[in-house]
Design a protein around this motif. Structure first.
Motif, mmCIF file in Angstrom:
data_model
loop_
_atom_site.group_PDB
_atom_site.id
_atom_site.type_symbol
_atom_site.label_atom_id
_atom_site.label_comp_id
_atom_site.label_asym_id
_atom_site.label_seq_id
_atom_site.Cartn_x
_atom_site.Cartn_y
_atom_site.Cartn_z
ATOM 1 N N VAL A 126 0.859 -1.180 0.000
ATOM 2 C CA VAL A 126 0.000 0.000 0.000
ATOM 3 C C VAL A 126 0.894 1.228 0.000
ATOM 4 C CG1 VAL A 126 -1.748 1.288 1.282
ATOM 5 C CG2 VAL A 126 -1.822 -1.208 1.243
ATOM 6 N N SER A 129 0.089 7.214 2.694
ATOM 7 C CA SER A 129 -0.836 8.328 2.532
ATOM 8 C C SER A 129 -0.080 9.643 2.693
ATOM 9 C CB SER A 129 -1.958 8.241 3.564
ATOM 10 O OG SER A 129 -1.419 8.336 4.870
ATOM 11 N N TRP A 133 -2.544 10.343 9.398
ATOM 12 C CA TRP A 133 -3.814 9.715 9.782
ATOM 13 C C TRP A 133 -4.938 10.344 8.966
ATOM 14 C CZ3 TRP A 133 -2.899 5.561 12.503
ATOM 15 C CH2 TRP A 133 -1.766 5.518 13.314
ATOM 16 N N THR A 136 -10.382 10.619 5.714
ATOM 17 C CA THR A 136 -11.270 10.063 4.698
ATOM 18 C C THR A 136 -10.459 9.397 3.599
ATOM 19 O OG1 THR A 136 -11.258 12.136 3.453
ATOM 20 C CG2 THR A 136 -13.005 11.846 5.097
ATOM 21 N N GLY A 137 -11.151 8.656 2.757
ATOM 22 C CA GLY A 137 -10.516 8.057 1.586
ATOM 23 C C GLY A 137 -9.974 6.668 1.857
ATOM 24 N N ASN A 138 -9.743 5.945 0.802
ATOM 25 C CA ASN A 138 -9.222 4.589 0.885
ATOM 26 C C ASN A 138 -7.905 4.488 0.124
ATOM 27 O OD1 ASN A 138 -11.566 3.475 2.252
ATOM 28 N ND2 ASN A 138 -12.631 3.820 0.314
ATOM 29 N N GLN A 139 -7.110 3.527 0.497
ATOM 30 C CA GLN A 139 -5.833 3.289 -0.166
ATOM 31 C C GLN A 139 -5.947 2.059 -1.055
ATOM 32 O OE1 GLN A 139 -4.372 6.317 0.402
ATOM 33 N NE2 GLN A 139 -2.464 5.164 0.453
ATOM 34 N N THR A 140 -5.279 2.113 -2.205
ATOM 35 C CA THR A 140 -5.236 0.972 -3.110
ATOM 36 C C THR A 140 -4.170 -0.014 -2.644
ATOM 37 O OG1 THR A 140 -5.939 2.298 -4.988
ATOM 38 C CG2 THR A 140 -4.820 0.235 -5.485
ATOM 39 N N MET A 141 -4.528 -1.284 -2.592
ATOM 40 C CA MET A 141 -3.557 -2.324 -2.265
ATOM 41 C C MET A 141 -3.123 -2.999 -3.565
ATOM 42 S SD MET A 141 -3.884 -5.569 0.342
ATOM 43 C CE MET A 141 -3.709 -4.541 1.791
#
Length: 389
Positions: A126, A129, A133, A136-141
């Motif tokens: 991943v 970011s 911390w 909001t939002g998501n991380q691409t794996m």
């Protein structure tokens, strides 16, 4: 100029994804072949001036110079240095090329080259970011086993298609049918199974202790064109590239002992007499070995008429058949006479050492001849080496 010869070449059997070798760390796979090659030749490891190992992934347990860790785990003295090189699928061909150059320039007398890959153990990663911390939002794996990841958006979109999509593109552009691809894949499995049964791989195979394999794990007995015809295309709705005519995800290691001529390491297998590299558009990567091999032969002072056989890494059947088309003076039956990666497997960093090592062992078995080892590389490159005995 000093000549480079191959004194020995070994590899593990290649395991399939989540198969017999998936429990073995890549640095332990590397140590297995490094240790074996010095034991077989009686070489004092303190005489090795460098270990050059290819590794295409380097995202998991192989992330911190796997060549050095492999040498340490093999029990080599700490004076033996190690460096890891990455030219993706051709990483261990690159290792052999760099080692041969060092010997021919006089910088070294003995180099241990090769490569390793555990595609089974390649981790998910991943990106960091932008904030420690994020609220909001998501991380691409990303799965690091194979393929593009974290690609720069500035690159043209048509360049960053998957390798399988490139294989489809080549099949269309070179008019290579689904039937021809499936027949080539069946040939690979049949020849590999026969070669193992007849002992053609015995001279180069070393087992991983506790994970022994009777042969390369991906070889499928009883494969037929009819069976492969039932598989769905993977990369295009009406495509021709399937799991059956593509190489698989694999684990394994290979090693090639390089040295100057007339060392006390036994009878050489072969001499390195030519090297070649060539680049193409990234989405054309399957055909890059054509000109790489042509260049290598020219530099060796040879032509295709001089070549006795070819070890061509089979990333895809369409890629292999396109390369064969691109060498019109070559007898197609002289390519991969003991099977190829469609059956044997393609653990990325180890495959180049396998094709060079097997070519050298086969030249020893024959007593004389000229061989070409060639390999395609994702992102549009090809490498080739010419061997002579």
């Amino acid at each position: 100029m000093t000549k480079t010869v191959i004194y020995d070449a070994v590899r593990t059997p290649f395991g399939k994804a989540a198969g017999a070798l998936s429990a073995v760390r890549p640095d332990d796979l590397a140590a297995t072949v490094l240790r074996a090659i010095v034991e077989r030749t009686g070489l004092d490891p303190a005489r090795i001036e460098d270990v050059i190992f290819g590794d295409a992934n380097q995202a998991g347990e192989d992330n911190r110079n796997v060549a050095r860790f492999g040498a340490l785990l093999a029990g080599f003295p700490t004076s033996v240095t190690g460096t890891t090189v990455n030219r993706l699928c051709a990483s261990s061909v690159e290792a052999v090329i760099q080692g041969s150059r060092a010997i021919e320039s006089g910088d070294a007398e003995i180099i241990l080259a090769g490569g390793v890959e555990s595609m089974s153990r390649a981790p998910f990663v991943v990106e960091k970011s932008r904030k420690p911390w994020p609220a909001t939002g998501n991380q691409t794996m990303w799965n690091t086993s194979i393929g593009w990841r974290m690609t720069n958006p500035a690159l043209p979109k048509n360049w960053t298609i998957s390798n399988g999509e490139s294989a489809e593109k080549i099949a269309s552009e070179w008019d290579i049918s689904r039937e021809a691809q499936d027949a080539f894949a069946v040939r690979s499995h049949e020849l590999a199974a026969r070669a193992w049964a007849e002992g053609m791989y015995d001279a180069e195979i070393v087992q991983v202790e506790g994970h022994e394999l009777a042969r390369d794990e991906g070889i499928r007995d009883g494969t037929s064109v009819e069976k492969l015809a039932g598989l769905k295309a993977l990369f295009a709705k009406d495509g021709s590239v399937t799991a059956g005519n593509s190489s698989s995800i694999n684990d394994g290691a290979s090693a090639v002992l390089l040295g100057r001529e007339n060392l006390d390491l036994g009878e050489p297998l072969a001499r390195v007499i030519g090297r070649g590299a060539h680049g193409v558009d990234p989405d054309q990567f399957p055909i890059a070995p054509i000109e790489a091999a042509n260049k290598a032969l020219t530099r060796a002072g040879k032509t295709w008429a001089d070549v006795d056989f070819v070890e061509l890494n089979e990333a895809f059947a369409s890629q292999s058949l396109a390369c064969i088309q691109g060498w019109p003076d070559l007898d197609p039956e002289s390519v991969n006479i003991h099977g190829g990666a469609l059956a044997i497997g393609h653990p990325l960093g180890a495959s180049g050492g396998r094709i060079i090592g097997h070519a050298a062992q086969e030249l020893k078995r024959r007593g004389s001849g000229i061989a070409v080892a060639a390999i395609c590389i994702g992102v549009g490159q090809g490498l080739a080496v010419v061997l002579e005995r």
